[in-house]
Design a protein around this motif. Structure first.
Motif, PDB file in Angstrom:
ATOM      1  N   GLU A  25      -4.579  -7.354   2.246  1.00 43.04           N
ATOM      2  CA  GLU A  25      -5.210  -7.815   0.997  1.00 43.04           C
ATOM      3  C   GLU A  25      -5.621  -6.627   0.122  1.00 43.04           C
ATOM      4  O   GLU A  25      -5.413  -6.628  -1.089  1.00 43.04           O
ATOM      5  CB  GLU A  25      -6.456  -8.671   1.297  1.00 43.04           C
TER       6      GLU A  25
ATOM      7  N   GLU B 117      -2.426  -4.882  -1.262  1.00 44.63           N
ATOM      8  CA  GLU B 117      -1.809  -5.683  -2.336  1.00 44.63           C
ATOM      9  C   GLU B 117      -2.630  -5.571  -3.626  1.00 44.63           C
ATOM     10  O   GLU B 117      -2.081  -5.485  -4.721  1.00 44.63           O
ATOM     11  CB  GLU B 117      -1.733  -7.169  -1.930  1.00 44.63           C
ATOM     12  N   ASP B 118      -3.925  -5.565  -3.454  1.00 45.62           N
ATOM     13  CA  ASP B 118      -4.836  -5.470  -4.596  1.00 45.62           C
ATOM     14  C   ASP B 118      -4.650  -4.137  -5.335  1.00 45.62           C
ATOM     15  O   ASP B 118      -4.564  -4.092  -6.563  1.00 45.62           O
ATOM     16  CB  ASP B 118      -6.275  -5.616  -4.075  1.00 45.62           C
TER      17      ASP B 118
ATOM     18  N   ALA C 246      -1.970  -2.131  -5.169  1.00 41.63           N
ATOM     19  CA  ALA C 246      -0.613  -2.101  -5.739  1.00 41.63           C
ATOM     20  C   ALA C 246      -0.588  -2.867  -7.058  1.00 41.63           C
ATOM     21  O   ALA C 246      -0.020  -2.399  -8.056  1.00 41.63           O
ATOM     22  CB  ALA C 246       0.382  -2.694  -4.755  1.00 41.63           C
ATOM     23  N   ARG C 247      -1.228  -4.026  -7.085  1.00 43.39           N
ATOM     24  CA  ARG C 247      -1.266  -4.853  -8.299  1.00 43.39           C
ATOM     25  C   ARG C 247      -1.966  -4.085  -9.428  1.00 43.39           C
ATOM     26  O   ARG C 247      -1.485  -4.070 -10.557  1.00 43.39           O
ATOM     27  CB  ARG C 247      -2.005  -6.167  -8.001  1.00 43.39           C
ATOM     28  N   GLU C 248      -3.070  -3.471  -9.077  1.00 45.58           N
ATOM     29  CA  GLU C 248      -3.841  -2.749 -10.095  1.00 45.58           C
ATOM     30  C   GLU C 248      -3.032  -1.607 -10.711  1.00 45.58           C
ATOM     31  O   GLU C 248      -2.993  -1.444 -11.926  1.00 45.58           O
ATOM     32  CB  GLU C 248      -5.128  -2.193  -9.472  1.00 45.58           C
TER      33      GLU C 248
ATOM     34  N   ASN D 122       0.308  -1.130 -10.655  1.00 42.88           N
ATOM     35  CA  ASN D 122       1.527  -1.591 -11.324  1.00 42.88           C
ATOM     36  C   ASN D 122       1.266  -2.244 -12.678  1.00 42.88           C
ATOM     37  O   ASN D 122       2.071  -2.135 -13.593  1.00 42.88           O
ATOM     38  CB  ASN D 122       2.291  -2.562 -10.426  1.00 42.88           C
ATOM     39  N   SER D 123       0.149  -2.920 -12.803  1.00 46.33           N
ATOM     40  CA  SER D 123      -0.117  -3.648 -14.053  1.00 46.33           C
ATOM     41  C   SER D 123      -0.796  -2.768 -15.088  1.00 46.33           C
ATOM     42  O   SER D 123      -1.195  -3.224 -16.148  1.00 46.33           O
ATOM     43  CB  SER D 123      -0.981  -4.869 -13.761  1.00 46.33           C
ATOM     44  N   ASP D 124      -0.893  -1.487 -14.780  1.00 44.73           N
ATOM     45  CA  ASP D 124      -1.603  -0.533 -15.630  1.00 44.73           C
ATOM     46  C   ASP D 124      -1.037  -0.436 -17.046  1.00 44.73           C
ATOM     47  O   ASP D 124      -1.734  -0.073 -17.981  1.00 44.73           O
ATOM     48  CB  ASP D 124      -1.558   0.842 -14.940  1.00 44.73           C
TER      49      ASP D 124
ATOM     50  N   GLU E 165       2.074  -6.145 -19.533  1.00 44.77           N
ATOM     51  CA  GLU E 165       2.733  -7.225 -18.822  1.00 44.77           C
ATOM     52  C   GLU E 165       4.085  -6.775 -18.279  1.00 44.77           C
ATOM     53  O   GLU E 165       4.864  -6.130 -18.976  1.00 44.77           O
ATOM     54  CB  GLU E 165       2.919  -8.406 -19.767  1.00 44.77           C
TER      55      GLU E 165
ATOM     56  N   PHE F 132       5.701  -1.894 -13.967  1.00 43.76           N
ATOM     57  CA  PHE F 132       5.843  -1.581 -12.543  1.00 43.76           C
ATOM     58  C   PHE F 132       5.897  -0.068 -12.395  1.00 43.76           C
ATOM     59  O   PHE F 132       6.679   0.602 -13.059  1.00 43.76           O
ATOM     60  CB  PHE F 132       7.117  -2.218 -11.980  1.00 43.76           C
TER      61      PHE F 132
ATOM     62  N   PHE G 250       4.199  -0.513  -3.801  1.00 44.08           N
ATOM     63  CA  PHE G 250       4.302  -1.834  -3.165  1.00 44.08           C
ATOM     64  C   PHE G 250       3.824  -1.749  -1.726  1.00 44.08           C
ATOM     65  O   PHE G 250       3.652  -0.662  -1.171  1.00 44.08           O
ATOM     66  CB  PHE G 250       5.737  -2.374  -3.232  1.00 44.08           C
TER      67      PHE G 250
END
Ligand SMILES: [Zn+2]
Length: 219
Positions: free
Chosen positions: A72, A75-76, A78-80, A82-84, A87, A90, A94
């Motif tokens: 968790e 993933e959190d 990686a999401r942060e 990548n979304s820098d 929309e 990437f 990952f």
């Protein structure tokens, strides 16, 4: 504090295929975490992520603990990252299924990163076509073009003017002679274009120094 070993993975592998460096990530439950970037020549870097116990202060001296798994957290993060950049952005981070990424996972990440970089370059091309102004090209777009090995007119015009070290006048990068004060800034280039004043020192370099030939003649 000891926890019983369980069969589920204690750590998750946060994989990064980009050489970009990010500022450390901060969370109340683990403090600060540096995401590793691959060294030159390495295809990827792994940052091992551990599970954590978070604490919620309920007030009245009551606290509630909650478990956050390694996956968790990974993933959190990686999401942060990548979304820098808006929309669908990437940046090559990952979480792999196993302890190390598979070839398929790496190939997928490389494809996604390239897709994103190509979109950035396309946006920069459009901007350039409209404005011809390098000010509107972002660093991210320049980096994308360089990483894709693309030659773009908007890649190089971006340098601000340099300053002449002698007279502090604004000058273009790479000029041989300052047009304002005449200082020679690039001796080799100036000589190549015959811009050096016919100074004795330069001549002596290419010819026999007169003093030496004089001594020889005296022998
Ligand atoms: Zn000058």
């Amino acid at each position: 504090m000891s926890t019983e070993t369980s069969t589920d993975a204690k750590t998750a592998a946060l994989v990064n295929i980009s050489t970009e460096k990010w500022p450390p990530r901060h969370r109340t439950y683990f403090g600060s975490l540096e995401v590793r970037s691959p060294e030159p020549g390495e295809p990827y870097a792994i940052t091992p992520i551990r599970g954590c116990t978070g604490v919620i202060d309920m007030g009245d001296k009551r606290i509630m603990e909650y478990r956050i798994t390694a996956r968790e957290i990974a993933e959190d993060i990686a999401r942060e990252i990548n979304s820098d950049s808006g929309e669908g952005s990437f940046h090559g981070v990952f979480v792999s299924v196993g302890a190390a990424p598979t070839e398929a996972e790496l190939a997928d990440a490389r494809r996604r990163l390239e897709d994103f970089q190509r979109r950035l370059v396309a946006a920069a091309d459009l901007e350039w076509e409209r404005t011809k102004n390098p000010m509107f090209i972002t660093d991210l777009e320049r980096r994308a073009a360089r990483q894709l090995g693309l030659e773009k007119p908007w890649l190089y015009d971006s340098k601000p003017l340099a300053e002449c070290p002698v007279c502090a006048e604004k000058i273009k990068h790479g000029v041989a002679v300052c047009r304002s004060c005449g200082a020679i800034l690039d001796r080799e280039k100036a000589a190549q274009y015959g811009l050096l004043p016919a100074g004795r020192r330069e001549r002596q370099r290419n010819q026999e120094p007169p003093t030496q030939s004089g001594t020889e003649a005296g022998k």
